[in-house]
Design an enzyme around this catalytic site. Structure first.
Site, mmCIF file in Angstrom:
data_model
loop_
_atom_site.group_PDB
_atom_site.id
_atom_site.type_symbol
_atom_site.label_atom_id
_atom_site.label_comp_id
_atom_site.label_asym_id
_atom_site.label_seq_id
_atom_site.Cartn_x
_atom_site.Cartn_y
_atom_site.Cartn_z
ATOM 1 N N CYS A 150 0.988 -1.159 -0.104
ATOM 2 C CA CYS A 150 -0.084 -0.036 -0.077
ATOM 3 C C CYS A 150 0.734 1.283 0.211
ATOM 4 C CB CYS A 150 -1.028 0.048 1.120
ATOM 5 S SG CYS A 150 -2.358 1.294 0.929
ATOM 6 N N ARG A 173 -12.322 6.337 -3.120
ATOM 7 C CA ARG A 173 -11.540 5.450 -2.375
ATOM 8 C C ARG A 173 -11.613 3.838 -2.628
ATOM 9 N NH1 ARG A 173 -8.131 6.651 1.655
ATOM 10 N NH2 ARG A 173 -7.539 4.968 3.110
ATOM 11 N N HIS A 176 -4.024 -5.962 1.599
ATOM 12 C CA HIS A 176 -3.839 -6.097 3.032
ATOM 13 C C HIS A 176 -4.534 -7.457 3.184
ATOM 14 C CE1 HIS A 176 -2.681 -1.899 3.979
ATOM 15 N NE2 HIS A 176 -3.592 -1.453 3.180
#
Length: 235
Positions: free
Chosen positions: A94, A128, A192
């Site tokens: 990330c 997002r 993740h």
């Protein structure tokens, strides 16, 4: 590789540890230990020098301010950059994919120089990206699918020297088409989960790169079931 023990540098977990990405270092250490390979985790916190002698470097995710502080620290303590020139293996998650590139532009439209370790640029997207990702590893790098959870606003464009880690089937990844980046022995991803517990074949690829040794698969039915469940949930 170090003579007796594989050293796994956990880089700036106090800055880039928002999403539990320290678990990637734990998985690497455990999967080597289970195979009789000595391994240890070396935490490197903000303000500490970064050694260039480790075999694997793991960098996790963090928010904009943490990313900026991390780049500043890594420029002042360039052990990671030196390690890359010595063929160390690096995993960037990330924030890692953004700070390892040539530059990253934050949501406030301020562009910051990256570390120049991969041929990429990153910028804030319009919305997002949150949710499960399923992707097919590029060029048969490892056994897929690649799965994970994304939570980021960044969009990353790869240059010709970098290649994608995977091609997106569900989710966004870098740009809705490809996910992550591979350049030399540097692997980056937006995923993740953490990503290595969810993708043991990717973990084993990094171990093989670091040790120069082919490793046999480890049968963990719970992980196999979890991977299948996550793919179903994303479909």
């Amino acid at each position: 590789m170090s003579e007796s023990t594989v050293q796994i540098a956990l880089v700036l977990p106090d800055l880039l540890g928002t999403y539990g990405d320290f678990g990637n270092a734990v998985v690497l250490e455990k999967r080597m230990t289970w195979r009789g390979i000595k391994a240890e985790i070396v935490p490197i916190n903000y303000g500490q020098p970064v050694p260039d002698s480790c075999d694997i470097y793991v960098v996790g995710g963090g928010e904009d301010t943490a990313q900026t502080l991390a780049v500043k620290h890594l420029r002042e303590h360039p052990g990671l950059q030196r390690a890359v020139t010595k063929n160390a293996v690096v995993l960037g998650v990330c924030a890692g994919i953004q700070i390892f590139g040539e530059s990253f532009t934050r949501a406030d439209n301020v562009t910051h120089p990256g570390m120049g370790l991969i041929d990429s640029t990153s910028h804030a997207g319009g919305s997002r990206a949150i949710g499960e990702v399923v992707a097919e590893p590029a060029d048969g790098l490892f056994a897929g699918p690649l799965t994970g959870f994304e939570n980021h606003q960044g969009r990353t464009v790869l240059g010709p020297a970098a290649r994608p880690l995977a091609h997106v089937k569900v989710g966004t990844g870098n740009d809705g088409s490809v996910e992550g980046a591979v350049q030399g022995r540097i692997v980056c991803t937006y995923l993740h989960g953490p990503v290595l517990p969810r993708n043991p074949a990717l973990a084993d690829m990094l171990i093989e790169w670091a040790t120069g040794t082919k490793v046999a698969p480890i049968d963990l039915p719970a992980v196999t079931a979890m991977r299948a469940e996550r793919v179903r949930a994303a479909s």
